[in-house]
Design an enzyme around this catalytic site. Structure first.
Site, short mmCIF file in Angstrom:
data_model
loop_
_atom_site.label_atom_id
_atom_site.label_comp_id
_atom_site.label_asym_id
_atom_site.label_seq_id
_atom_site.Cartn_x
_atom_site.Cartn_y
_atom_site.Cartn_z
CB SER A 591 -0.96 -0.03 1.19
OG SER A 591 -1.98 0.92 1.04
CG ASP A 666 -6.76 -2.56 -3.87
OD1 ASP A 666 -7.52 -1.87 -3.16
OD2 ASP A 666 -5.54 -2.68 -3.65
CG HIS A 698 -5.53 -2.52 -0.14
ND1 HIS A 698 -4.75 -2.05 -1.19
CD2 HIS A 698 -4.98 -1.98 0.99
CE1 HIS A 698 -3.80 -1.27 -0.72
NE2 HIS A 698 -3.90 -1.22 0.61
#
Length: 721
Positions: A591, A666, A698
């Site tokens: 991320s 995601d 995600h």
């Protein structure tokens, strides 16, 4: 005697081999090291007791325990008794008089926090279980008097009458991707971390709720590949940085009159309502209004009878204001509020008129959780970084800011759940060497009365392995500041040898990866790599949390600049250690950490030889409005801040080995980020590795996904570092 010697030698060798057991990815992600805890621990309102959800054979029970003695009082509810819950339950919540229990079953996730589920109302007196509705619904809440339940279904709010079982509509205009009543939209849920956007008044007469008009918010569409011949699509509203947000409005529903008033917020444009909460006086709803730049917050009381608002105070910040759930109303409608206005996050006492009475906590440390206020002793209970930013301490203090007392008994990570009368607390302690240990403690002295859980099974399993130790340290930032870090060395470490260095970080604003806490899944992976000859290091650079506002907010307007400088500088500093191979240094992140690892490889190509970026942001223009603009303002205002640190713009500098990973489903960091990065790398004629996971969000998990992913990353590390 001779046989005894042989037996002794055999036992020693057997023990040595046993202790050398190697950690495997299968063990990590199949739950071999799973921790045990008190599940769904809830404190009751009217008695000095708490309830826990416990498995008993093939069924589940909600069991009640006494805080003072820790003895089990009774089983309040058992799934085996009711066919509707035989498949299990996911959670529960008590009514304010503890007579009713709202039971959650069959939860289906929507986004990070939101989910649909079936809900049942259990009467602890009559022992009857009632389905609120046969439909899947969201966020039901009992009225304080226990007579009604408000819930959300398909973007509208409804009332369930406990006595008659009748359901009536509060709103009727809810439409997917247009209007949402009482439930937050995607970006509020993700960035303000709440789903239920309605609140019951303390007298059960009024419901305050937020309405979201998403009509003008741009849509984002994800392909859903599934198992059908043709793939489908999932379309939802997602405001990217600089794009239109949902228009929010505030409403008051009179339960008796079945009528709704709209609160006049004229004068505000492009704003947020990140929190609403009823005060101790049922007539007034507290409302927080935040400007789009998120550096000015107005705190109002709204009159439930007239819908008129009164400004109590305004808070401003040069960078941004963090939203928390620490607001607590006391007698005479005084309230406790947390703020970073003195440079660290602390607690403050305000009067009902919005004027500051006194600062409760102060010092060069931060309050990290607020637990409550005991009206009888006039003491406030909280968690903080008083014993260092990597630790969490439980303390109490007089509401006048005097007589602070440490309650936790060990240095590490302490979390607490206090009894309703604040005589006891359940303490959850762990550190980097100690699995979670739960104890019952005295709330006056802090002393442990009884250990409730020690994770003995986990301790035994961990003992099978020669686990590498996590050692805490500090390294210097590029500008000379001390940065928290940890290092894990191989179990058979030899200072005369050279070892490859694998660095891990997240680095996002206010985050923390260097903490004195027990292992998560990645920690076991890092220790597995250490067993296989790697040194693993994590550094929390500038912009991370729990070291004061100045340290956290120094990256404002320029995300990815100072943070990348610090990781590169740390890598170069570590490369000078005699036992680290300066030619074999890699970095990994997920991320925000993926955004960072990609940038480090490109901008630090003289030190980093490989990088893994999982689900990375590759240009903040692609990310959501609330998060991104909090730190960068809009791309229209700060194009330089967006583009100077976008890895897409530096692909020509790629020299090392690069693995890029993303899931196509995601909803948070869209796969668009990686696709744009891939195209830029291709057009720069750069060779790299990539992996795309169909229909994975995600977190990239489900079935064998995590095991396959971590095997892939492990092989990439072994082949390239």
């Amino acid at each position: 005697m001779r046989n005894s010697k042989f037996l002794y030698l055999f036992l020693v060798l057997t023990t040595w081999v046993y202790a050398q057991k190697q950690i495997t990815i299968d063990q990590i992600y199949r739950g071999y090291f799973r921790t045990e805890n008190l599940e769904e621990l809830q404190v009751l309102h009217k008695s000095n007791t708490y309830a826990v959800l416990e498995e008993e054979g093939s069924s589940m029970s909600i069991n009640l325990y006494d805080f003072a003695t820790r003895k089990k009082i009774e089983t309040i509810f058992g799934t085996a008794t009711f066919p509707e819950t035989k498949a299990g339950i996911d959670g529960f919540q008590f009514s304010e008089d503890d007579k009713y229990i709202l039971i959650t079953a069959g939860s289906t996730p929507i986004y990070r926090h939101s989910f649909l589920a079936r809900y049942f109302l259990y009467d602890t007196v009559s022992k009857q279980l009632t389905a609120i509705t046969e439909d899947l619904i969201q966020e039901p809440q009992l009225s304080p008097d226990g007579s009604k339940i408000c819930f959300a279904r398909e973007n509208n709010l409804y009332l369930f009458d406990v006595r008659s079982k009748a359901v009536s509509a509060i709103t009727t205009d809810g439409v997917k991707n247009k209007i949402i009543n009482g439930i937050t939209d995607w970006v509020y849920e993700e960035e303000f971390a709440f789903v239920k956007a309605y609140q019951w008044s303390t007298d059960s007469k009024t419901i305050g709720f937020i309405r979201f008009d998403e009509s003008e918010v741009p849509e984002f569409t994800m392909n859903v590949y599934g198992q059908n011949l043709y793939p489908g699509n999932e379309t939802f509203k997602y405001p990217k940085a600089g794009e239109a947000n949902a228009k929010v409005s505030l409403h008051l529903f009179d339960v008796a009159q079945q009528a709704t008033k709209k609160v006049d917020l004229t004068g505000y444009t492009d704003f947020y309502i990140p929190r609403i909460k009823w005060s101790a006086d049922a007539r007034f709803l507290s409302v927080q209004i935040l400007n789009r730049h998120q550096n000015k917050l107005d705190f109002y009381f709204v009159d439930a009878q007239t819908a008129e608002k009164k400004l109590l105070f305004t808070e401003t910040d040069k960078a941004y204001i963090d939203i928390t759930d620490n607001l607590t109303f006391l007698s005479k409608n005084r309230f406790i509020w947390s703020s970073e206005k003195d440079g660290f996050n602390h607690l403050y006492l305000y009067g009902s008129d919005g004027k500051l009475i006194n600062q409760i906590t102060q010092g060069n440390w931060e309050v990290t959780a607020y637990y409550g206020f005991d009206e009888k002793t006039k003491r406030v209970f909280y968690q903080s970084t008083e014993e260092g930013s990597i630790n969490r301490t439980i303390s109490s203090i007089g509401i006048d800011g005097k007589n602070r007392k440490k309650l936790s008994q060990q240095v590490g990570t302490n979390g607490a759940t206090f009894s309703p009368v604040f005589t006891h607390f359940i303490n959850n302690f762990h550190d980097s060497a100690t699995p979670p240990q739960v104890s019952l403690n005295d709330a006056v002295t802090g002393k442990s009365i009884q250990v409730l859980l020690r994770n003995e099974a986990l301790r035994s399993r961990v003992a099978e392995f020669k686990m590498p130790e996590k050692v805490f340290m500090t390294v210097k930032s590029a500008d000379g500041q001390d940065l928290n870090a940890w290092m894990v060395k191989p179990t058979d470490f030899d200072a005369k040898k050279k070892y490859p260095l694998f660095m891990y970080q997240y680095s996002g604003p206010g985050s923390q990866q260097v903490s004195n806490s027990w292992n998560d899944y990645d920690d076991y992976w890092f220790k597995m790599l250490a067993q296989q000859g790697y040194i693993v290091v994590c550094v929390d650079g500038r912009g991370t949390g729990y070291k004061g506002a100045a340290f956290k907010k120094c990256t404002q307007g320029d995300l990815g600049n100072l943070e990348v400088q610090d990781q590169i500088f740390a890598a170069k500093s570590l490369a000078k250690f005699d036992y680290i191979d300066a030619n074999r240094i890699g970095i990994f992140g997920w991320s925000y950490g993926g955004f960072m690892s990609a940038n480090c490889l490109l901008k630090g190509s003289d030190i980093f030889k490989m990088a893994i970026a999982v689900a990375p942001v590759t240009n903040w223009r692609f990310y959501d409005s609330i998060y991104t603009e909090r730190y960068l303002t809009t791309p229209q205002e700060n194009a330089k801040g967006y583009d100077d640190n976008s890895p897409i713009n530096f692909v020509k500098q790629l020299k090392g080995k690069f693995l890029l990973v993303h899931g196509t489903a995601d909803d948070n960091v869209h796969v668009q980020n990686s696709m744009r990065m891939i195209e830029a790398l291709v057009q720069a004629n750069k060779q790299f590795d990539w992996a795309i996971y169909p229909d994975k969000n995600h977190g990239i998990y489900g079935g064998m996904t995590r095991i396959q992913l971590y095997n892939k990353m492990t092989d990439f590390i072994k082949n390239n570092l």
